[in-house]
Design an enzyme around this catalytic site. Sequence first.
Site, short mmCIF file in Angstrom:
data_model
loop_
_atom_site.label_atom_id
_atom_site.label_comp_id
_atom_site.label_asym_id
_atom_site.label_seq_id
_atom_site.Cartn_x
_atom_site.Cartn_y
_atom_site.Cartn_z
CB SER A 1 -8.08 -13.61 -5.00
OG SER A 1 -7.56 -14.90 -4.82
N GLY B 1 -4.74 -17.15 -3.30
CA GLY B 1 -4.14 -16.49 -2.14
C GLY B 1 -5.19 -15.95 -1.19
CB VAL B 2 -4.80 -14.31 2.12
CG1 VAL B 2 -5.72 -13.67 3.16
CG2 VAL B 2 -3.99 -15.42 2.75
CB SER C 1 -4.44 -15.40 -6.97
OG SER C 1 -4.63 -15.10 -5.60
CG HIS D 1 6.53 10.62 10.54
ND1 HIS D 1 5.55 10.83 9.60
CD2 HIS D 1 7.64 11.24 10.07
CE1 HIS D 1 6.04 11.54 8.59
NE2 HIS D 1 7.30 11.81 8.86
CB CYS E 1 6.15 15.37 8.88
SG CYS E 1 7.84 15.47 8.21
CD GLU F 1 2.80 8.83 10.64
OE1 GLU F 1 3.06 9.30 9.52
OE2 GLU F 1 2.86 9.49 11.69
#
Length: 528
Positions: free
Chosen positions: A232, A229-230, A227, A174, A83, A176
């Site tokens: 941390s 979560g995944v 936290s 693009h 681009c 990607e």
Amino acid sequence: MSKVAIIDFGSQFTQLLARRIRDLNIYSEIFLPNVAFDLIKGVDAFILSGGPRSVPNSDGIPKIVHDILQFNEKTSIPVLGICYGLQILSNYFESDVVSNCNKEFGKTILNIIKNSKIIENIWESGDQAYVWMSHADSVYNIPRGFEVIAYSVLNNSIAMVANEQRRIYGMQFHPEVYHTPDGINLLANFLDIAGCQKDWTVTSFIDDQQDAIKKQIGNKKVIAALSGGVDSSVAAALTYKAIGDQLHCVFIDNGLLRYNEVEKVKQLFINELKIPVTIVDKSAVFLNRLKSITDPERKRKIIGETFIEIFEEEANKLEGVEFLMQGTIYPDVVESGGSGSIAKESVVIKSHHNVGGLPKTMKFKLVEPLKYLFKDEVRILGRNLGISTEILMRHPFPGPGLAVRIIGEITEEKVKMLQAADDIYINLIKKYELYDVMWQAFVVLLPVKTVGVMGDRRTYGHACVLRAVNSHDGMTAESFPFCMDEETQWKFFKCIQEASNAIINSVNGINRVAYDITSKPPATIEWE
């Protein structure tokens, strides 16, 4: 190890580009245009990203582009421009780039007019191909020394060029993004031309990152921001593997957590991961400071500042703590417009408490072992570290917690309302065996009250919104279940109907349930 340097001119797709290259088991790293060339000249290939810059309206070709192309002239190191990257390459090679001419946005068809190594075994002369465009400026004439490989069917503008001798390639589209079906194969061809070895894996990342953590920390101590979560959890497991008892894990109950989250954290860290953790209840402090605050950015900043303040208090109880570990990942950095590649080029979408919400006076040095990984890469890393699938497949949960799922002012009553509604929704999703086939699901509580009828009586209660999305990496997302097969769609519609009835009958204060079908973009996954 092979390495690709991506020069980031501010494209929102730059991190996705890095991710796609890693999918091919080749390590990629992102650099700002002001990087010193000596720091990157040892790579195997260069990619110049897209971005909001305009060649006709700029002050000239960036120095880094001059450095790369002069190096290419001596070495023939492969260069790919995407681009804006194509436009700046073309301008360097004496082509005109014009503004607001032949604009193209979205799906576009190409006419392939010449064979090239970059399209080998993908397309050939005479083919037509679908790609994804997003540009206002266009290359007007053929760059010196190049041949046109493809034109756009829409307006016959230059879409792809190649200088085979110098191994320089340019694409106006693009490759990607997932909307360019053969994009990953085009990137693979470019990396084959560069002779890149497929030698980057998550296992090698673990070894390298452990060494980096040990080198950064030395004999000092680290306090970890957990936290549950995944992100941390994986960050803590990786850091603990590297430095052991030098890591001190602290979990702050901010009063904005999922239902029964504190008990789940104890089970996860103490019983399963065998990592000691100190739990600190500061819910009253957070809720008091958030009183009367309605602006989402102020919420995030207040939570970030309070978060760090409490961690400093906990760290002061220990000797030698100089570092704070956080589970920051790529999408956090991207949307905050902070750190590394995006700091000076992209627009801030919203701050994250892990990134943009940190106070400037913060006393800690940061340890962010997952900072350059996407969510699915974090999960792969977690599996390699021995973390259970149940933990790794937990849906993402925002750092500021339910504060960004309660639109408007936050009160303890609203938090309890939302916790109960969200718990009902998630448990029903699991009952219908849909939890693991979606990226994220949650409930949002609105600052809107609506009239209802229950037991022949008028009610006036809150409305809430159910949300569920599918995504590859959190950068883009589709509303669930419209991207799924018909059987899954009907199963989900039954699920949300049951969830609506259960929430209204069980949660005092809610009398209406809606469903959000917006994709990302234009929306973000979270409401705030």
